[in-house]
Design an enzyme around this catalytic site. Structure first.
Site, PDB file in Angstrom:
ATOM      1  N   SER A 126      30.203  -6.577 -22.937  1.00 35.02           N
ATOM      2  CA  SER A 126      30.330  -5.674 -24.079  1.00 35.02           C
ATOM      3  C   SER A 126      29.451  -6.108 -25.230  1.00 35.02           C
ATOM      4  CB  SER A 126      31.796  -5.686 -24.547  1.00 35.02           C
ATOM      5  OG  SER A 126      31.914  -5.147 -25.836  1.00 35.02           O
ATOM      6  N   TYR A 151      39.655  -9.800 -27.654  1.00 33.08           N
ATOM      7  CA  TYR A 151      39.006  -9.015 -26.583  1.00 33.08           C
ATOM      8  C   TYR A 151      37.549  -9.454 -26.442  1.00 33.08           C
ATOM      9  CZ  TYR A 151      36.193  -5.321 -24.596  1.00 33.08           C
ATOM     10  OH  TYR A 151      35.261  -4.634 -23.855  1.00 33.08           O
ATOM     11  N   LYS A 155      35.274 -11.551 -23.316  1.00 34.06           N
ATOM     12  CA  LYS A 155      33.983 -11.144 -22.727  1.00 34.06           C
ATOM     13  C   LYS A 155      32.958 -12.276 -22.858  1.00 34.06           C
ATOM     14  CE  LYS A 155      35.147  -7.126 -21.242  1.00 34.06           C
ATOM     15  NZ  LYS A 155      35.299  -6.905 -19.792  1.00 34.06           N
TER      16      LYS A 155
HETATM   17  C1  WQD Z   1      33.631   3.502 -33.438  1.00 29.94           C
HETATM   18  C2  WQD Z   1      33.558   3.832 -34.916  1.00 29.94           C
HETATM   19  C3  WQD Z   1      35.508   3.172 -36.116  1.00 29.94           C
HETATM   20  C4  WQD Z   1      38.329   6.038 -34.465  1.00 29.94           C
HETATM   21  C5  WQD Z   1      34.324   0.215 -28.768  1.00 29.94           C
HETATM   22  C6  WQD Z   1      35.284  -0.295 -27.771  1.00 29.94           C
HETATM   23  C7  WQD Z   1      34.986  -1.729 -27.424  1.00 29.94           C
HETATM   24  C8  WQD Z   1      33.532  -1.885 -27.062  1.00 29.94           C
HETATM   25  C9  WQD Z   1      32.633  -1.315 -28.140  1.00 29.94           C
HETATM   26  C10 WQD Z   1      33.291  -1.894 -24.688  1.00 29.94           C
HETATM   27  C11 WQD Z   1      34.120   2.700 -35.788  1.00 29.94           C
HETATM   28  C12 WQD Z   1      35.296   4.690 -36.174  1.00 29.94           C
HETATM   29  C13 WQD Z   1      37.168   5.322 -34.703  1.00 29.94           C
HETATM   30  C14 WQD Z   1      38.864   6.872 -35.482  1.00 29.94           C
HETATM   31  C15 WQD Z   1      37.035   6.254 -36.908  1.00 29.94           C
HETATM   32  N1  WQD Z   1      33.240  -1.241 -25.839  1.00 29.94           N
HETATM   33  N2  WQD Z   1      36.536   5.437 -35.900  1.00 29.94           N
HETATM   34  N3  WQD Z   1      38.168   6.954 -36.663  1.00 29.94           N
HETATM   35  O1  WQD Z   1      35.260  -0.150 -32.335  1.00 29.94           O
HETATM   36  O2  WQD Z   1      32.834   0.304 -31.769  1.00 29.94           O
HETATM   37  O3  WQD Z   1      34.504  -0.433 -29.999  1.00 29.94           O
HETATM   38  O4  WQD Z   1      33.008   0.049 -28.333  1.00 29.94           O
HETATM   39  O5  WQD Z   1      33.551  -3.018 -24.512  1.00 29.94           O
HETATM   40  O6  WQD Z   1      35.818  -2.048 -26.321  1.00 29.94           O
HETATM   41  O7  WQD Z   1      36.570  -0.194 -28.333  1.00 29.94           O
HETATM   42  O8  WQD Z   1      34.557   1.883 -30.969  1.00 29.94           O
HETATM   43  O9  WQD Z   1      35.243   4.241 -30.968  1.00 29.94           O
HETATM   44  O10 WQD Z   1      36.916   2.491 -31.743  1.00 29.94           O
HETATM   45  O11 WQD Z   1      34.957   3.041 -33.189  1.00 29.94           O
HETATM   46  O12 WQD Z   1      36.446   6.330 -37.994  1.00 29.94           O
HETATM   47  O13 WQD Z   1      39.920   7.552 -35.328  1.00 29.94           O
HETATM   48  O14 WQD Z   1      34.371   4.977 -35.158  1.00 29.94           O
HETATM   49  O15 WQD Z   1      35.971   2.674 -37.360  1.00 29.94           O
HETATM   50  O16 WQD Z   1      33.358   2.636 -36.977  1.00 29.94           O
HETATM   51  P1  WQD Z   1      34.258   0.360 -31.391  1.00 29.94           P
HETATM   52  P2  WQD Z   1      35.502   2.959 -31.683  1.00 29.94           P
END
Ligand code: WQD
Length: 345
Positions: A126, A151, A155
């Site tokens: 990741s 998490y 990784k």
């Molecule tokens: C993206 C952006 C949130 C929800 C994910 C996976 C992690 C890894 C990397 C594989 C952030 C914003 C989100 C919401 C929002 N993948 N958001 N409102 O945190 O980058 O991590 O990708 O390993 O396992 O979880 O992804 O989609 O949670 O957030 O504003 O209701 O969207 O703050 O800036 P993230 P995400």
């Protein structure tokens, strides 16, 4: 015919990868205890490919049970290991659950890889291993920084375990560092099925657009980015699946031992949360209601991939852009909620 074990095969990325492997002519089996997935995903895979996949509902944290898979399939030519917990927030609340599940399952698999001389291992890593990068886009040589969550630490540990493991065995491995997987198979027969309220942005968008959950909250609009919201690299799950098939093909073609290298899997384009919302609105023809909320602990401000190595080493290129990601995610959400897929409740 070469047989591949896909762990986590009824999960989001695992199921899409099984489809791609089957379409590329591989003989596959799956191992998934359904702790974070739905067994009916296997029917979705069969609907798309016409092929049944045998799944072992094995708890990979049990070495005895894991070994039974290899006893029945001593001819495995490769493993793609997806099975792991991956909710960043949950890992902060329950670190031991993550250390035990994600690391013990990997160790048990590696014991069997060594015992049954499986030559190739593809590890689901990741972009969280980079932490908050000093410069973007990140390449595979960008220094890893302290993981922002347990998490992400699992990784980082998984990558290090594999680096040492291949040195001591005849196995070779690829560490695929995913950025933000999103979207659904164009058939809309399979897609992302978050358990409970979605933490990830794209399912949160599609579910709030259908009123399944309340209006979307944007976690932070005061970051020093071009529009105040966080930057991420959204990669279509089918692009991600194809990269796994190409990773296996590379390992088979080069037929090395003791090799272990990391490859970034991202579109190479940084997209802010507000830009992602606009892409959804364009793809769906709907206006999305959202409210600005506080920053989310653990979020990095901005990260996206330099994906040149995936192109040069795998021959991989992203076929879907963020608007296509939103279009397929939206089509899946609508079909699933309308009861039109084998997975609909
Ligand atoms: C993206 C952006 C949130 C929800 C994910 C996976 C992690 C890894 C990397 C594989 C952030 C914003 C989100 C919401 C929002 N993948 N958001 N409102 O945190 O980058 O991590 O990708 O390993 O396992 O979880 O992804 O989609 O949670 O957030 O504003 O209701 O969207 O703050 O800036 P993230 P995400």
């Amino acid at each position: 015919m070469k047989k591949i074990l896909v762990t986590g095969g009824t999960g989001y990325i695992g199921s899409h990868t099984l489809v791609d492997l089957l379409e590329q002519g591989y003989n596959v089996i799956s191992a998934d205890n359904y702790s974070r997935s739905d067994a009916r995903m296997l029917q979705g895979i069969e609907t798309i490919t016409g092929k049944k996949v045998k799944n072992y509902a094995t708890d990979l944290c049990s070495l005895t049970d894991t070994r039974k898979i290899f006893e029945e399939n001593p001819d495995l030519s490769g493993i793609i290991h997806f099975a792991a917990y991956k909710a960043v927030g949950e890992s902060v609340e329950q670190p031991l659950l993550y250390f035990e599940n994600n690391i013990q399952s990997l160790l048990n698999l590696l014991h069997c890889v060594q015992e049954y001389k499986v030559p190739y291992f593809v590890f689901s890593s990741s972009c969280t291993v980079y932490g908050e990068p000093e410069s973007i886009p990140v390449t595979e040589e960008t220094p890893l920084r302290p993981a922002a969550s347990p998490y992400g630490l699992t990784k980082q540990i998984g990558e290090q375990l594999l680096q040492d493991f291949v040195k001591a065995t005849d196995c070779s491995a690829l560490l695929l560092r995913y950025f933000n997987p999103a979207g659904a198979h164009p058939s809309a027969q399979i897609g992302e099925l978050p358990i409970g309220k979605p933490q990830n942005l794209v399912p949160a968008i599609t579910q709030s657009a259908l009123g399944v959950i309340d209006a979307l909250t944007v976690h932070g609009t005061d970051y020093p980015t071009r529009d105040g919201s966080c930057v991420r690299d959204y990669i279509h799950v089918c692009d991600l699946a194809r990269a796994h098939t190409q990773a296996l093909q590379l390992l088979e073609k080069e037929n090395k031992t003791h090799a272990c290298e990391a490859i970034n899997l991202g579109s190479g384009t940084g997209v802010t949360v507000l830009e992602a919302i606009r892409a959804f609105e364009k793809a769906s023809g709907r206006t999305l209601e959202w409210t600005a909320g506080p920053r989310r602990p653990g979020d990095v401000m901005a990260i996206y991939a330099n994906n040149e190595k995936a192109t040069s080493r795998l021959g991989w290129r992203a076929a879907y852009d963020v608007e296509a990601i939103m279009a397929t995610a939206w089509a899946w959400e609508q079909r699933y909620r309308n009861g039109e897929t084998v997975l609909s409740r």
